[in-house]
Design an enzyme around this catalytic site. Structure first.
Site, PDB file in Angstrom:
ATOM      1  N   PRO A 190     -18.001  -5.345  10.319  1.00 23.63           N
ATOM      2  CA  PRO A 190     -17.602  -5.817  11.649  1.00 23.63           C
ATOM      3  C   PRO A 190     -16.816  -4.778  12.443  1.00 23.63           C
TER       4      PRO A 190
ATOM      5  N   PHE B  75       0.819  -1.225   0.000  1.00 24.50           N
ATOM      6  CA  PHE B  75       0.000   0.000   0.000  1.00 24.50           C
ATOM      7  C   PHE B  75       0.855   1.280   0.000  1.00 24.50           C
ATOM      8  N   ILE B  76       1.597   1.516   1.072  1.00 30.62           N
ATOM      9  CA  ILE B  76       2.296   2.812   1.169  1.00 30.62           C
ATOM     10  C   ILE B  76       3.521   2.839   0.249  1.00 30.62           C
TER      11      ILE B  76
ATOM     12  N   ASN C  44      -2.623   5.272   7.967  1.00 31.85           N
ATOM     13  CA  ASN C  44      -2.766   5.793   6.604  1.00 31.85           C
ATOM     14  C   ASN C  44      -4.043   5.267   5.960  1.00 31.85           C
TER      15      ASN C  44
ATOM     16  N   SER D 263       7.470  -6.134  17.052  1.00 33.28           N
ATOM     17  CA  SER D 263       8.464  -6.407  15.998  1.00 33.28           C
ATOM     18  C   SER D 263       8.934  -5.103  15.354  1.00 33.28           C
ATOM     19  N   LYS D 264       8.024  -4.146  15.174  1.00 31.23           N
ATOM     20  CA  LYS D 264       8.427  -2.860  14.580  1.00 31.23           C
ATOM     21  C   LYS D 264       9.341  -2.094  15.545  1.00 31.23           C
TER      22      LYS D 264
ATOM     23  N   THR E  24       6.181   3.036  12.864  1.00 34.07           N
ATOM     24  CA  THR E  24       4.769   3.278  13.149  1.00 34.07           C
ATOM     25  C   THR E  24       4.572   3.907  14.531  1.00 34.07           C
ATOM     26  N   ASP E  25       3.470   4.627  14.685  1.00 40.39           N
ATOM     27  CA  ASP E  25       3.147   5.185  16.011  1.00 40.39           C
ATOM     28  C   ASP E  25       2.808   4.082  17.014  1.00 40.39           C
ATOM     29  N   GLU E  26       2.539   2.857  16.502  1.00 41.77           N
ATOM     30  CA  GLU E  26       2.157   1.776  17.424  1.00 41.77           C
ATOM     31  C   GLU E  26       3.295   1.385  18.360  1.00 41.77           C
TER      32      GLU E  26
ATOM     33  N   TYR F 242       2.897  -7.404  16.349  1.00 39.98           N
ATOM     34  CA  TYR F 242       3.275  -6.500  15.250  1.00 39.98           C
ATOM     35  C   TYR F 242       4.069  -5.308  15.783  1.00 39.98           C
TER      36      TYR F 242
ATOM     37  N   LYS G  91      -7.668  -3.967   6.035  1.00 37.56           N
ATOM     38  CA  LYS G  91      -7.565  -2.840   6.974  1.00 37.56           C
ATOM     39  C   LYS G  91      -8.889  -2.097   7.051  1.00 37.56           C
TER      40      LYS G  91
ATOM     41  N   ALA H 287       9.089  -2.703   3.656  1.00 40.54           N
ATOM     42  CA  ALA H 287       8.727  -4.131   3.674  1.00 40.54           C
ATOM     43  C   ALA H 287       8.430  -4.581   5.097  1.00 40.54           C
TER      44      ALA H 287
HETATM   45  P1  NAD Z   1       1.383  -3.653   3.256  1.00 44.58           P
HETATM   46  O1  NAD Z   1       1.095  -4.870   4.060  1.00 44.58           O
HETATM   47  O2  NAD Z   1       0.328  -3.086   2.387  1.00 44.58           O
HETATM   48  O3  NAD Z   1       2.643  -3.930   2.319  1.00 44.58           O
HETATM   49  C1  NAD Z   1       3.785  -4.609   2.775  1.00 44.58           C
HETATM   50  C2  NAD Z   1       4.638  -4.950   1.547  1.00 44.58           C
HETATM   51  O4  NAD Z   1       5.835  -5.597   2.031  1.00 44.58           O
HETATM   52  C3  NAD Z   1       3.965  -5.929   0.583  1.00 44.58           C
HETATM   53  O5  NAD Z   1       4.188  -5.531  -0.750  1.00 44.58           O
HETATM   54  C4  NAD Z   1       4.676  -7.257   0.867  1.00 44.58           C
HETATM   55  O6  NAD Z   1       4.738  -8.111  -0.272  1.00 44.58           O
HETATM   56  C5  NAD Z   1       6.053  -6.750   1.267  1.00 44.58           C
HETATM   57  N1  NAD Z   1       6.769  -7.738   2.114  1.00 44.58           N
HETATM   58  C6  NAD Z   1       6.288  -8.411   3.184  1.00 44.58           C
HETATM   59  N2  NAD Z   1       7.244  -9.240   3.667  1.00 44.58           N
HETATM   60  C7  NAD Z   1       8.346  -9.052   2.892  1.00 44.58           C
HETATM   61  C8  NAD Z   1       9.648  -9.604   2.910  1.00 44.58           C
HETATM   62  N3  NAD Z   1      10.014 -10.525   3.807  1.00 44.58           N
HETATM   63  N4  NAD Z   1      10.540  -9.182   1.988  1.00 44.58           N
HETATM   64  C9  NAD Z   1      10.186  -8.254   1.047  1.00 44.58           C
HETATM   65  N5  NAD Z   1       8.956  -7.722   0.979  1.00 44.58           N
HETATM   66  C10 NAD Z   1       8.044  -8.109   1.895  1.00 44.58           C
HETATM   67  O7  NAD Z   1       1.908  -2.570   4.296  1.00 44.58           O
HETATM   68  P2  NAD Z   1       1.699  -0.987   4.343  1.00 44.58           P
HETATM   69  O8  NAD Z   1       0.439  -0.685   5.030  1.00 44.58           O
HETATM   70  O9  NAD Z   1       2.000  -0.443   3.014  1.00 44.58           O
HETATM   71  O10 NAD Z   1       2.882  -0.590   5.344  1.00 44.58           O
HETATM   72  C11 NAD Z   1       4.183  -0.321   4.854  1.00 44.58           C
HETATM   73  C12 NAD Z   1       5.086   0.033   6.022  1.00 44.58           C
HETATM   74  O11 NAD Z   1       4.578   1.173   6.679  1.00 44.58           O
HETATM   75  C13 NAD Z   1       5.189  -1.066   7.063  1.00 44.58           C
HETATM   76  O12 NAD Z   1       6.534  -1.117   7.494  1.00 44.58           O
HETATM   77  C14 NAD Z   1       4.274  -0.593   8.179  1.00 44.58           C
HETATM   78  O13 NAD Z   1       4.738  -1.069   9.417  1.00 44.58           O
HETATM   79  C15 NAD Z   1       4.409   0.910   8.072  1.00 44.58           C
HETATM   80  N6  NAD Z   1       3.263   1.707   8.500  1.00 44.58           N
HETATM   81  C16 NAD Z   1       2.014   1.448   8.008  1.00 44.58           C
HETATM   82  C17 NAD Z   1       0.956   2.270   8.365  1.00 44.58           C
HETATM   83  C18 NAD Z   1      -0.451   2.038   7.833  1.00 44.58           C
HETATM   84  O14 NAD Z   1      -1.381   2.694   8.273  1.00 44.58           O
HETATM   85  N7  NAD Z   1      -0.650   1.144   6.885  1.00 44.58           N
HETATM   86  C19 NAD Z   1       1.160   3.352   9.241  1.00 44.58           C
HETATM   87  C20 NAD Z   1       2.450   3.565   9.734  1.00 44.58           C
HETATM   88  C21 NAD Z   1       3.491   2.746   9.342  1.00 44.58           C
HETATM   89  O1  DAU Z   2      -1.064   3.352  13.492  1.00 39.85           O
HETATM   90  C1  DAU Z   2      -0.350   2.830  12.428  1.00 39.85           C
HETATM   91  C2  DAU Z   2      -0.789   1.410  12.158  1.00 39.85           C
HETATM   92  O2  DAU Z   2      -2.089   1.490  11.608  1.00 39.85           O
HETATM   93  C3  DAU Z   2       0.154   0.670  11.225  1.00 39.85           C
HETATM   94  O3  DAU Z   2       1.405   0.525  11.851  1.00 39.85           O
HETATM   95  C4  DAU Z   2      -0.411  -0.705  10.845  1.00 39.85           C
HETATM   96  O4  DAU Z   2       0.419  -1.322   9.876  1.00 39.85           O
HETATM   97  C5  DAU Z   2      -1.799  -0.504  10.260  1.00 39.85           C
HETATM   98  O5  DAU Z   2      -2.373  -1.757   9.953  1.00 39.85           O
HETATM   99  C6  DAU Z   2      -2.687   0.271  11.237  1.00 39.85           C
HETATM  100  O6  DAU Z   2      -2.979  -0.535  12.403  1.00 39.85           O
HETATM  101  P1  DAU Z   2      -4.449  -0.566  13.075  1.00 39.85           P
HETATM  102  O7  DAU Z   2      -4.564  -1.791  13.858  1.00 39.85           O
HETATM  103  O8  DAU Z   2      -4.753   0.731  13.737  1.00 39.85           O
HETATM  104  O9  DAU Z   2      -5.332  -0.633  11.710  1.00 39.85           O
HETATM  105  P2  DAU Z   2      -6.606  -1.505  11.291  1.00 39.85           P
HETATM  106  O10 DAU Z   2      -7.075  -0.934   9.986  1.00 39.85           O
HETATM  107  O11 DAU Z   2      -6.348  -2.950  11.377  1.00 39.85           O
HETATM  108  O12 DAU Z   2      -7.660  -1.122  12.406  1.00 39.85           O
HETATM  109  C7  DAU Z   2      -8.027   0.229  12.644  1.00 39.85           C
HETATM  110  C8  DAU Z   2      -9.021   0.234  13.797  1.00 39.85           C
HETATM  111  O13 DAU Z   2     -10.244  -0.380  13.366  1.00 39.85           O
HETATM  112  C9  DAU Z   2      -8.564  -0.571  15.000  1.00 39.85           C
HETATM  113  O14 DAU Z   2      -8.996   0.081  16.183  1.00 39.85           O
HETATM  114  C10 DAU Z   2      -9.297  -1.909  14.864  1.00 39.85           C
HETATM  115  C11 DAU Z   2     -10.591  -1.518  14.171  1.00 39.85           C
HETATM  116  N1  DAU Z   2     -11.164  -2.549  13.261  1.00 39.85           N
HETATM  117  C12 DAU Z   2     -10.353  -3.089  12.315  1.00 39.85           C
HETATM  118  C13 DAU Z   2     -10.830  -4.053  11.437  1.00 39.85           C
HETATM  119  C14 DAU Z   2      -9.917  -4.668  10.404  1.00 39.85           C
HETATM  120  C15 DAU Z   2     -12.498  -2.907  13.357  1.00 39.85           C
HETATM  121  O15 DAU Z   2     -13.246  -2.380  14.213  1.00 39.85           O
HETATM  122  N2  DAU Z   2     -12.974  -3.852  12.494  1.00 39.85           N
HETATM  123  C16 DAU Z   2     -12.207  -4.460  11.542  1.00 39.85           C
HETATM  124  O16 DAU Z   2     -12.691  -5.339  10.810  1.00 39.85           O
END
Ligand code: NAD
Ligand code: DAU
Length: 338
Positions: A207, A11-12, A182, A155-156, A124-126, A152, A191, A81
């Site tokens: 859900p 995604f990002i 994001n 590990s981050k 991540t802020d997590e 998760y 997500k 990744a």
């Molecule tokens: P995503 O799950 O959409 O994408 C992850 C990508 O990493 C995929 O393309 C997957 O194929 C690749 N990948 C997974 N394991 C791998 C490996 N072993 N080697 C090479 N590639 C691998 O994730 P995202 O939501 O785009 O998040 C990207 C980064 O940003 C992550 O590090 C996540 O922790 C961080 N982040 C995400 C959010 C969010 O809201 N999504 C917010 C803050 C930080």
């Molecule tokens: O804050 C940054 C993080 O945001 C990133 O580091 C993670 O990679 C990203 O997945 C995201 O984590 P969250 O756990 O906050 O995102 P998620 O979309 O899984 O859930 C957002 C909120 O919604 C959370 O409070 C759980 C709730 N939720 C989620 C799902 C999937 C529901 O209520 N129902 C659902 O089905």
């Protein structure tokens, strides 16, 4: 400038590749293992740029990673990744340690061996854990102690500590960014926001975990990409930058907004068993990145969510292929009898 973007088929990472192609003239190599979350279809426009290339590579596979570095000789590496879904980490933590911790360590070793100008870790802020719901005056700053809740986030946080250790011990040039939630195009429909959009369009139950009162701080993905670019250009070596736009919302309010925008009934909303260890509230204080780099988000949530819903409506084939494939099994396992 030669840039490696790991996880660029997710995604990002994919949004970041598009952002960098639009704003710079760099050689960009996307390195991605193409797990369930990686999708080459997402990058088909990026492939048209002659300065873009792709290699399928697991960041935890040391020999393969060294071969890529040997051939490409990057100046800068941005590490997106990761295994990124909290619910999956609760079911099966092992792969999160393998990719997010060991994978980051392998990349750091490769960066040392091949002498890069900058390694940027997308964190991540997590890593800060959560904040109470009744203290809206509290925010995460860069000096908030690490206090993780899920496999998760643990590990981050471990990866962040390794990045800092390689900076202190080996003088590796690094930066770390910690962003809030994001949303935007190409987000995998496991997500919250894309899942609710996809289910709404299919008239499936929505859900909501627990009572839906947990708060997340939402940022349009392009604003995250812009922040990372600014850190690469002007961020200080060894520093951590929090990224967030002061846009806190309770989950239930997001879900109701999506239902309203799509024109469906709130009767689709179904309260289900809460996530184990569910973090209550995330809220970023972005004062440092604003003061040092002048970064500010450009997209207001009201506009960003409309753009995002429109994107999922216009790109049904992109996500319908995902939700009808192996994701189907995951969905049943996670949500059946919940
Ligand atoms: P995503 O799950 O959409 O994408 C992850 C990508 O990493 C995929 O393309 C997957 O194929 C690749 N990948 C997974 N394991 C791998 C490996 N072993 N080697 C090479 N590639 C691998 O994730 P995202 O939501 O785009 O998040 C990207 C980064 O940003 C992550 O590090 C996540 O922790 C961080 N982040 C995400 C959010 C969010 O809201 N999504 C917010 C803050 C930080
Ligand atoms: O804050 C940054 C993080 O945001 C990133 O580091 C993670 O990679 C990203 O997945 C995201 O984590 P969250 O756990 O906050 O995102 P998620 O979309 O899984 O859930 C957002 C909120 O919604 C959370 O409070 C759980 C709730 N939720 C989620 C799902 C999937 C529901 O209520 N129902 C659902 O089905």
């Amino acid at each position: 400038m030669k840039l490696i973007v790991t996880g660029g088929a997710g995604f990002i990472g994919s949004n970041f590749i598009y952002y960098m192609q639009e704003h710079h003239d760099y050689d960009i190599l996307c390195m991605d293992a193409l797990t369930y979350a990686g999708n080459l279809e997402t990058l088909k426009e990026a492939e048209k740029n002659p300065r873009y290339s792709f290699v399928k590579c697991d960041i935890a596979d040391r020999d393969a990673v060294y071969r890529v570095f040997e051939d490409f000789r990057p100046d800068v590496v941005v590490n997106f990744a990761a295994e990124s879904h909290v619910d999956r980490s609760i079911e099966d933590p092992g792969i999160f340690l393998q990719t997010n911790v060991i994978g980051t360590q392998v990349l750091l070793d490769a960066c040392r061996k091949y002498g890069i100008k900058r390694f940027h870790q997308v964190s991540t802020d997590e890593v800060y854990g959560d904040l109470p719901l009744d203290r809206p005056d509290l925010f995460f700053t860069e000096s908030t102690p690490i206090h993780t809740s899920s496999p998760y986030s643990a590990s981050k946080a471990s990866a962040d500590l390794l990045v800092q250790a390689y900076h202190r011990t080996y003088d590796l040039p690094v930066t770390i960014s910690r962003c809030s939630n994001n949303y935007g195009p190409y987000q995998f429909p496991e997500k919250l926001i894309p899942l609710m959009i996809a289910n709404c369009l299919a008239n499936k139950p929505l859900p909501v975990y627990g009572q839906g009162l947990n708060v997340r701080d939402w940022l349009y993905v392009e604003d995250h990409c812009k922040a990372i670019d600014m850190i690469l250009q002007c961020g200080r070596d060894g520093e951590i930058y929090n990224i967030g736009g002061h846009n806190e919302m309770a989950n239930i309010d997001i879900v109701k907004l999506i239902v309203g925008e799509i024109g469906k009934s709130e009767e689709l909303i179904t309260y289900v068993t809460d996530r184990k260890g569910h973090d209550l509230r995330y809220a970023i204080d972005p004062a440092k990145i604003k003061a040092e780099l002048g970064w500010e988000p450009e997209t207001k949530f009201a506009d960003g969510i409309k753009k995002t819903i429109k994107w999922y409506l216009d790109n049904k084939t992109w996500w319908e292929r995902i939700v009808s494939g192996e994701y189907c099994e995951y969905y049943e396992k996670m949500y059946e009898n919940r």
